[in-house]
Scaffold this motif. Sequence first.
Motif, PDB file in Angstrom:
ATOM      1  N   MET A 127      47.726  46.099  41.227  1.00 30.92           N
ATOM      2  CA  MET A 127      47.238  46.513  42.629  1.00 30.92           C
ATOM      3  C   MET A 127      45.795  46.387  42.913  1.00 30.92           C
ATOM      4  O   MET A 127      45.539  45.649  43.734  1.00 30.92           O
ATOM      5  CB  MET A 127      48.076  47.812  43.304  1.00 30.92           C
ATOM      6  CG  MET A 127      47.642  47.839  44.721  1.00 30.92           C
ATOM      7  SD  MET A 127      48.544  46.653  45.714  1.00 30.92           S
ATOM      8  CE  MET A 127      50.062  46.762  45.475  1.00 30.92           C
ATOM      9  N   MET A 128      45.018  47.053  41.976  1.00 34.11           N
ATOM     10  CA  MET A 128      43.722  47.121  42.312  1.00 34.11           C
ATOM     11  C   MET A 128      43.046  45.629  41.868  1.00 34.11           C
ATOM     12  O   MET A 128      42.002  45.105  42.583  1.00 34.11           O
ATOM     13  CB  MET A 128      42.921  48.252  41.349  1.00 34.11           C
ATOM     14  CG  MET A 128      43.287  49.571  41.543  1.00 34.11           C
ATOM     15  SD  MET A 128      42.718  50.837  40.322  1.00 34.11           S
ATOM     16  CE  MET A 128      41.033  50.315  40.565  1.00 34.11           C
ATOM     17  N   LEU A 129      43.473  45.081  40.932  1.00 38.43           N
ATOM     18  CA  LEU A 129      42.761  43.574  40.713  1.00 38.43           C
ATOM     19  C   LEU A 129      43.362  42.542  41.657  1.00 38.43           C
ATOM     20  O   LEU A 129      42.460  41.917  42.077  1.00 38.43           O
ATOM     21  CB  LEU A 129      43.611  43.196  39.306  1.00 38.43           C
ATOM     22  CG  LEU A 129      43.201  41.941  38.739  1.00 38.43           C
ATOM     23  CD1 LEU A 129      41.679  41.659  38.514  1.00 38.43           C
ATOM     24  CD2 LEU A 129      44.142  41.179  37.573  1.00 38.43           C
ATOM     25  N   ASN A 130      44.356  42.818  42.284  1.00 37.78           N
ATOM     26  CA  ASN A 130      44.944  41.993  43.558  1.00 37.78           C
ATOM     27  C   ASN A 130      44.142  42.376  44.537  1.00 37.78           C
ATOM     28  O   ASN A 130      43.690  41.414  45.535  1.00 37.78           O
ATOM     29  CB  ASN A 130      46.540  42.215  43.707  1.00 37.78           C
ATOM     30  CG  ASN A 130      47.366  41.524  42.709  1.00 37.78           C
ATOM     31  OD1 ASN A 130      46.810  41.088  41.699  1.00 37.78           O
ATOM     32  ND2 ASN A 130      48.454  42.082  42.752  1.00 37.78           N
ATOM     33  N   SER A 131      43.674  43.424  44.909  1.00 36.50           N
ATOM     34  CA  SER A 131      43.040  44.239  46.068  1.00 36.50           C
ATOM     35  C   SER A 131      41.332  43.593  45.803  1.00 36.50           C
ATOM     36  O   SER A 131      40.880  43.028  47.159  1.00 36.50           O
ATOM     37  CB  SER A 131      43.135  45.247  46.077  1.00 36.50           C
ATOM     38  OG  SER A 131      44.415  45.896  46.487  1.00 36.50           O
ATOM     39  N   VAL A 132      41.214  43.394  44.457  1.00 37.28           N
ATOM     40  CA  VAL A 132      39.706  42.927  44.553  1.00 37.28           C
ATOM     41  C   VAL A 132      39.583  41.487  44.787  1.00 37.28           C
ATOM     42  O   VAL A 132      38.643  40.945  45.103  1.00 37.28           O
ATOM     43  CB  VAL A 132      39.051  43.492  43.187  1.00 37.28           C
ATOM     44  CG1 VAL A 132      37.710  42.963  42.893  1.00 37.28           C
ATOM     45  CG2 VAL A 132      38.923  44.920  43.311  1.00 37.28           C
ATOM     46  N   PHE A 133      40.515  40.655  44.178  1.00 36.89           N
ATOM     47  CA  PHE A 133      40.623  39.244  44.080  1.00 36.89           C
ATOM     48  C   PHE A 133      41.783  38.781  44.988  1.00 36.89           C
ATOM     49  O   PHE A 133      42.703  38.154  44.375  1.00 36.89           O
ATOM     50  CB  PHE A 133      40.462  38.745  42.725  1.00 36.89           C
ATOM     51  CG  PHE A 133      39.372  38.971  42.111  1.00 36.89           C
ATOM     52  CD1 PHE A 133      38.513  38.654  42.257  1.00 36.89           C
ATOM     53  CD2 PHE A 133      39.647  40.260  40.878  1.00 36.89           C
ATOM     54  CE1 PHE A 133      37.145  38.928  41.362  1.00 36.89           C
ATOM     55  CE2 PHE A 133      38.469  40.687  40.354  1.00 36.89           C
ATOM     56  CZ  PHE A 133      37.207  39.950  40.460  1.00 36.89           C
ATOM     57  N   PRO A 134      41.701  38.982  46.306  1.00 34.87           N
ATOM     58  CA  PRO A 134      43.099  38.768  46.997  1.00 34.87           C
ATOM     59  C   PRO A 134      43.525  37.260  47.152  1.00 34.87           C
ATOM     60  O   PRO A 134      44.498  37.104  47.192  1.00 34.87           O
ATOM     61  CB  PRO A 134      42.696  39.228  48.502  1.00 34.87           C
ATOM     62  CG  PRO A 134      41.250  39.050  48.621  1.00 34.87           C
ATOM     63  CD  PRO A 134      40.674  39.414  47.023  1.00 34.87           C
ATOM     64  N   VAL A 135      42.524  36.218  47.254  1.00 33.84           N
ATOM     65  CA  VAL A 135      42.841  34.893  47.192  1.00 33.84           C
ATOM     66  C   VAL A 135      43.405  34.318  45.802  1.00 33.84           C
ATOM     67  O   VAL A 135      44.391  33.647  45.715  1.00 33.84           O
ATOM     68  CB  VAL A 135      41.552  34.242  47.564  1.00 33.84           C
ATOM     69  CG1 VAL A 135      41.939  32.698  47.695  1.00 33.84           C
ATOM     70  CG2 VAL A 135      41.290  34.381  49.262  1.00 33.84           C
ATOM     71  N   ILE A 136      42.435  34.519  44.900  1.00 31.10           N
ATOM     72  CA  ILE A 136      42.882  33.819  43.441  1.00 31.10           C
ATOM     73  C   ILE A 136      44.138  34.528  42.804  1.00 31.10           C
ATOM     74  O   ILE A 136      44.860  34.094  42.026  1.00 31.10           O
ATOM     75  CB  ILE A 136      41.850  33.848  42.403  1.00 31.10           C
ATOM     76  CG1 ILE A 136      41.420  35.365  42.032  1.00 31.10           C
ATOM     77  CG2 ILE A 136      40.506  33.205  43.103  1.00 31.10           C
ATOM     78  CD1 ILE A 136      40.393  35.239  41.061  1.00 31.10           C
TER      79      ILE A 136
END
Length: 257
Positions: A127-136
Amino acid sequence: MNTQGIDATKARHELIRTPRNSSIELLRIIAMLMILSHHFVLHNGTSLADLPMTPVREIFAFLFLGAGKIGVTIFFSISTWFLISSEQSIKHNFRRIWLMERELLFWSLTLLIAFTLAKKSLLSPTMMLNSVFPVITSLWWYASAYASFLAILPFLQYALLAMGPKRHTQLALMLLLVFGPLSLVPYPTIFGIYITNVAGFMYLFILLSCYKLYLKQFNVKQLWILMASGLLIGVLITVLKDAVIVLMFADNTPTSW
């Protein structure tokens, strides 16, 4: 087609910028409400597919569940309609992607903090990774698909202009004749594989650009007839699908198909 031919085609279809149309903005709001209704039904506490197959359930599925797909198409088509008339550049489109990335980053981090404070169990490395890189990471599929479409758009527009009216119209007609009927089949087909996300956006852009650049635009009466015809076809397909399910499964009617 040589460079001069492409430039001539661009100049022939170049339109004067017009101010915002309140009717279009209203249509955009309606499209967003349709998307919200789709999410409300699809991601509700009780899945619509778990409910008995009754007329009420089918009405909800037809009006709200299917509205989301139509809403996405309307929302994207509005943006695409104006992109068709302007020359697309790699630098300009990547600047737009970067601006969208920053806006999404703000909201993704804000929501991450809010949900973490409300329920700490939601916090995870993924979830943290997705939130930091929402587009890719495709945190929100539409934003990621639209960013990918913007990156491809300058090349797609150049290729379509290089084709000229005849080839462009042939391509649009071929795609429409193949995927149009398949979209009406209430069963998984290759339509679901190809006409999704970025490929679906390219499909819509090819059709809309052909209509706007080369074909005579429909009047209001013709558009109402098309809308009524589409609604009637949708109702007939839903009724036919339910009738087939009842006849095929008799006493053991499934909740979904």
